[in-house]
Design an enzyme around this catalytic site. Structure first.
Site, PDB file in Angstrom:
ATOM      1  N   LEU A 180       0.954  -1.321  -0.103  1.00 16.65           N
ATOM      2  CA  LEU A 180       0.207   0.180  -0.167  1.00 16.65           C
ATOM      3  C   LEU A 180       0.886   1.156  -0.099  1.00 16.65           C
ATOM      4  O   LEU A 180       0.227   2.280   0.221  1.00 16.65           O
ATOM      5  CB  LEU A 180      -0.837   0.011   1.153  1.00 16.65           C
ATOM      6  CG  LEU A 180      -1.980  -1.302   1.172  1.00 16.65           C
ATOM      7  CD1 LEU A 180      -2.779  -1.283   2.573  1.00 16.65           C
ATOM      8  CD2 LEU A 180      -2.756  -1.293   0.054  1.00 16.65           C
ATOM      9  N   CYS A 181       2.084   1.308  -0.187  1.00 18.51           N
ATOM     10  CA  CYS A 181       2.913   2.298  -0.149  1.00 18.51           C
ATOM     11  C   CYS A 181       3.032   2.988  -1.690  1.00 18.51           C
ATOM     12  O   CYS A 181       2.740   2.352  -2.614  1.00 18.51           O
ATOM     13  CB  CYS A 181       4.377   1.873  -0.071  1.00 18.51           C
ATOM     14  SG  CYS A 181       4.787   1.795   1.680  1.00 18.51           S
ATOM     15  N   HIS A 182       2.860   4.434  -1.880  1.00 20.51           N
ATOM     16  CA  HIS A 182       2.978   5.017  -2.941  1.00 20.51           C
ATOM     17  C   HIS A 182       4.327   5.006  -3.343  1.00 20.51           C
ATOM     18  O   HIS A 182       5.490   5.193  -2.952  1.00 20.51           O
ATOM     19  CB  HIS A 182       2.749   6.420  -2.633  1.00 20.51           C
ATOM     20  CG  HIS A 182       1.065   6.806  -2.418  1.00 20.51           C
ATOM     21  ND1 HIS A 182       0.775   6.580  -1.055  1.00 20.51           N
ATOM     22  CD2 HIS A 182      -0.086   7.034  -3.133  1.00 20.51           C
ATOM     23  CE1 HIS A 182      -0.660   6.737  -0.971  1.00 20.51           C
ATOM     24  NE2 HIS A 182      -1.041   6.816  -2.221  1.00 20.51           N
ATOM     25  N   MET A 240       8.573   4.249   5.394  1.00 18.35           N
ATOM     26  CA  MET A 240       8.946   3.090   4.839  1.00 18.35           C
ATOM     27  C   MET A 240      10.122   2.831   3.849  1.00 18.35           C
ATOM     28  O   MET A 240      10.576   1.592   4.124  1.00 18.35           O
ATOM     29  CB  MET A 240       7.314   2.607   4.272  1.00 18.35           C
ATOM     30  CG  MET A 240       6.111   2.418   5.207  1.00 18.35           C
ATOM     31  SD  MET A 240       6.441   1.454   6.499  1.00 18.35           S
ATOM     32  CE  MET A 240       6.767  -0.092   5.925  1.00 18.35           C
ATOM     33  N   GLU A 241      10.167   3.909   3.195  1.00 13.06           N
ATOM     34  CA  GLU A 241      11.571   3.833   2.465  1.00 13.06           C
ATOM     35  C   GLU A 241      12.980   3.646   3.431  1.00 13.06           C
ATOM     36  O   GLU A 241      13.745   2.766   3.207  1.00 13.06           O
ATOM     37  CB  GLU A 241      11.652   4.904   1.509  1.00 13.06           C
ATOM     38  CG  GLU A 241      10.541   4.752   0.170  1.00 13.06           C
ATOM     39  CD  GLU A 241       8.995   5.308   0.765  1.00 13.06           C
ATOM     40  OE1 GLU A 241       8.416   4.760  -0.193  1.00 13.06           O
ATOM     41  OE2 GLU A 241       8.851   5.578   1.758  1.00 13.06           O
ATOM     42  N   ASP A 253      24.078 -11.834   3.996  1.00 11.09           N
ATOM     43  CA  ASP A 253      24.146 -12.695   2.843  1.00 11.09           C
ATOM     44  C   ASP A 253      25.793 -12.948   2.504  1.00 11.09           C
ATOM     45  O   ASP A 253      26.290 -13.821   2.185  1.00 11.09           O
ATOM     46  CB  ASP A 253      23.462 -12.300   1.672  1.00 11.09           C
ATOM     47  CG  ASP A 253      23.409 -12.847   0.464  1.00 11.09           C
ATOM     48  OD1 ASP A 253      23.405 -14.149   0.511  1.00 11.09           O
ATOM     49  OD2 ASP A 253      24.119 -12.426  -0.593  1.00 11.09           O
TER      50      ASP A 253
END
Length: 162
Positions: A76-78, A114-115, A129
């Site tokens: 739901l992020c733009h 969120m970014e 990793d």
């Protein structure tokens, strides 16, 4: 602060928030997180002795790439035009961890928390990793939003966890 859940419509269905009528403002977010590692990993990263290459350099690029793809990962992020993204690392030998910090800036109608959080997570996962052949017991921890500014809600500072 509103306690209305903006990602749901009147019927309770998930929606992307409508930002049509919002004003674009300068927005910034800073997130941080740690990866607890062995002393051997710290030594080998500092001496550029990891077979896969420059661990922090590659983790930095991975974090930046993740920031730009956040809307593809979080449903739901733009999608946002990123003005600035910086990933920085601090090695704490005494406590055996590497801290990643991600700063993201935009001039948009919605925030970049969120970014910034995505950038930190992917940077740390990239370290994992690249070093897992040495030690699989590494631990990602303390991932948090430290700061955000812009928009209707203004400035947030996570003073307990900055």
């Amino acid at each position: 602060m509103s306690d209305k859940l903006t990602h749901f419509n009147e019927e309770g269905h998930a929606i992307m928030v409508d930002v049509t009528d919002k004003v674009a403002t300068q927005r910034e977010a800073v997130a941080k997180g740690k990866i607890v590692v062995s002393q051997e990993i710290i030594d080998r990263i500092k001496n550029n002795e990891i077979e896969k290459g420059d661990v922090l350099g590659i983790a930095r690029i991975a974090g930046i790439m993740a920031v730009k793809k956040t809307s593809e990962l979080i449903p739901l992020c733009h999608p946002l035009f990123i003005s600035k993204c910086a990933i920085d690392f601090e090695i704490n030998e005494a406590e055996s961890y590497i801290e990643a910090s991600c700063t993201v800036k935009v001039d948009q109608k919605t925030g970049v928390e969120m970014e910034a959080l995505t950038g930190v997570n992917i940077a740390l996962l990239t370290i994992y990793d690249m070093c897992k052949a040495i030690d699989k017991k590494m631990e990602l921890t303390d991932i948090r939003l430290c700061y955000k500014s812009g928009g209707k809600s203004g400035v947030f500072v996570n003073e307990e966890r900055s």
